[in-house]
Design an enzyme around this catalytic site. Structure first.
Site, PDB file in Angstrom:
ATOM      1  N   HIS A 144     -10.034   1.075   1.814  1.00 41.46           N
ATOM      2  CA  HIS A 144      -9.517   2.260   2.426  1.00 41.46           C
ATOM      3  C   HIS A 144     -10.855   3.217   2.765  1.00 41.46           C
ATOM      4  O   HIS A 144     -10.803   3.991   3.416  1.00 41.46           O
ATOM      5  CB  HIS A 144      -8.792   3.014   1.334  1.00 41.46           C
ATOM      6  CG  HIS A 144      -7.396   2.541   1.469  1.00 41.46           C
ATOM      7  ND1 HIS A 144      -6.608   2.797   2.560  1.00 41.46           N
ATOM      8  CD2 HIS A 144      -6.668   2.082   0.424  1.00 41.46           C
ATOM      9  CE1 HIS A 144      -5.194   2.070   2.108  1.00 41.46           C
ATOM     10  NE2 HIS A 144      -5.374   1.629   0.883  1.00 41.46           N
TER      11      HIS A 144
ATOM     12  N   CYS B 221       0.823  -1.150  -0.037  1.00 38.63           N
ATOM     13  CA  CYS B 221      -0.087   0.196  -0.003  1.00 38.63           C
ATOM     14  C   CYS B 221       0.932   1.179   0.010  1.00 38.63           C
ATOM     15  O   CYS B 221       1.769   1.231   0.821  1.00 38.63           O
ATOM     16  CB  CYS B 221      -0.880  -0.053   1.303  1.00 38.63           C
ATOM     17  SG  CYS B 221      -1.999   1.468   1.427  1.00 38.63           S
TER      18      CYS B 221
ATOM     19  N   HIS C 289      -9.014  -4.074  -2.176  1.00 32.84           N
ATOM     20  CA  HIS C 289      -8.214  -3.095  -1.098  1.00 32.84           C
ATOM     21  C   HIS C 289      -8.543  -1.617  -1.268  1.00 32.84           C
ATOM     22  O   HIS C 289      -8.561  -1.135  -0.082  1.00 32.84           O
ATOM     23  CB  HIS C 289      -6.757  -3.292  -1.813  1.00 32.84           C
ATOM     24  CG  HIS C 289      -5.336  -2.640  -1.200  1.00 32.84           C
ATOM     25  ND1 HIS C 289      -4.516  -3.226  -0.548  1.00 32.84           N
ATOM     26  CD2 HIS C 289      -5.484  -1.258  -0.951  1.00 32.84           C
ATOM     27  CE1 HIS C 289      -3.584  -2.441   0.038  1.00 32.84           C
ATOM     28  NE2 HIS C 289      -4.121  -1.020  -0.374  1.00 32.84           N
ATOM     29  N   GLU C 290      -8.603  -1.141  -2.259  1.00 27.56           N
ATOM     30  CA  GLU C 290      -9.084   0.278  -2.315  1.00 27.56           C
ATOM     31  C   GLU C 290     -10.530   0.740  -1.742  1.00 27.56           C
ATOM     32  O   GLU C 290     -10.434   1.730  -1.043  1.00 27.56           O
ATOM     33  CB  GLU C 290      -9.194   0.772  -3.815  1.00 27.56           C
ATOM     34  CG  GLU C 290      -7.730   0.867  -4.623  1.00 27.56           C
ATOM     35  CD  GLU C 290      -6.772   1.153  -3.807  1.00 27.56           C
ATOM     36  OE1 GLU C 290      -6.776   2.091  -2.981  1.00 27.56           O
ATOM     37  OE2 GLU C 290      -5.415   0.527  -3.952  1.00 27.56           O
TER      38      GLU C 290
HETATM   39 NI    NI Z   1      -3.593   0.849  -0.190  1.00 29.14          NI
END
Ligand code: NI
Length: 182
Positions: A157, A110, A153-154
């Site tokens: 966030h 990341c 993953h995004e």
């Molecule tokens: Ni990330």
């Protein structure tokens, strides 16, 4: 001229906030930030530019990493050498997922995490993501394998989740028998 983004570090409390839905029309500032993310992610994956601008390779960024708690993600995916597909999703949602799980064999990285974190992150092998493009049109993408991982993953966030939150401290690694590693 290329101007490097200011990417927040994992210690910044912004990264732990739940982001709020974006509204249309997007501001000029948001559009510039999206373009900045596309540029930086693209350059970061081209060795010559990555060296020149001191960029760590990355394929995705979410707005909270850029200091804005809005539900916007950008993924730049290298389909073949030097050819990139851009995915800009506003208010993305995973509307369906495979039963099958996979994990990136080498672990995930990341751009906000400036250290090595070891461990397998279980992810859906395939996801369908719905959201809006920059003009507010509804869009949908069926992603698989590493692109599916990037979306998950995004989107994490946007909910204040970092990839290592999903690594089981009691069992950080899976064998090939337990999980398909890609
Ligand atoms: Ni990330």
């Amino acid at each position: 001229m290329f101007k490097k983004l200011n990417i927040l570090d994992e210690k910044d409390p912004m990264l732990r906030k739940k982001s709020i839905p974006a509204t249309f029309p997007l501001s000029k500032e948001d559009k510039n930030l999206i373009q900045g993310a596309i540029d930086e992610l693209t350059y970061s994956q081209i060795e010559e530019y990555a060296e020149k601008y001191h960029l760590r390779p990355g394929m995705g960024l979410a707005f909270p990493q850029l200091g804005k708690n809005k539900r916007i993600i950008v993924i730049v995916y290298e389909v073949e050498e030097g050819i990139f597909d851009n995915y800009v999703f506003i208010n993305p949602k995973i509307i369906s997922n495979s039963e099958e799980m996979v994990a990136a064999e080498a672990g995930e990285g990341c751009l906000s995490v400036n250290r090595e974190v070891e461990g397998h992150v279980p992810r859906y092998a395939r996801v369908t993501v719905e959201g809006f493009d920059e003009d507010g049109n509804k869009i949908r993408c069926r992603a698989r394998e590493d692109l599916a991982i990037a979306f998950q993953h995004e989107i994490d966030h946007l909910d204040g989740i970092l990839f290592y939150d999903r690594i089981d401290p009691n069992k950080p690694f899976f064998t090939e028998m337990e999980m398909r590693l890609i």
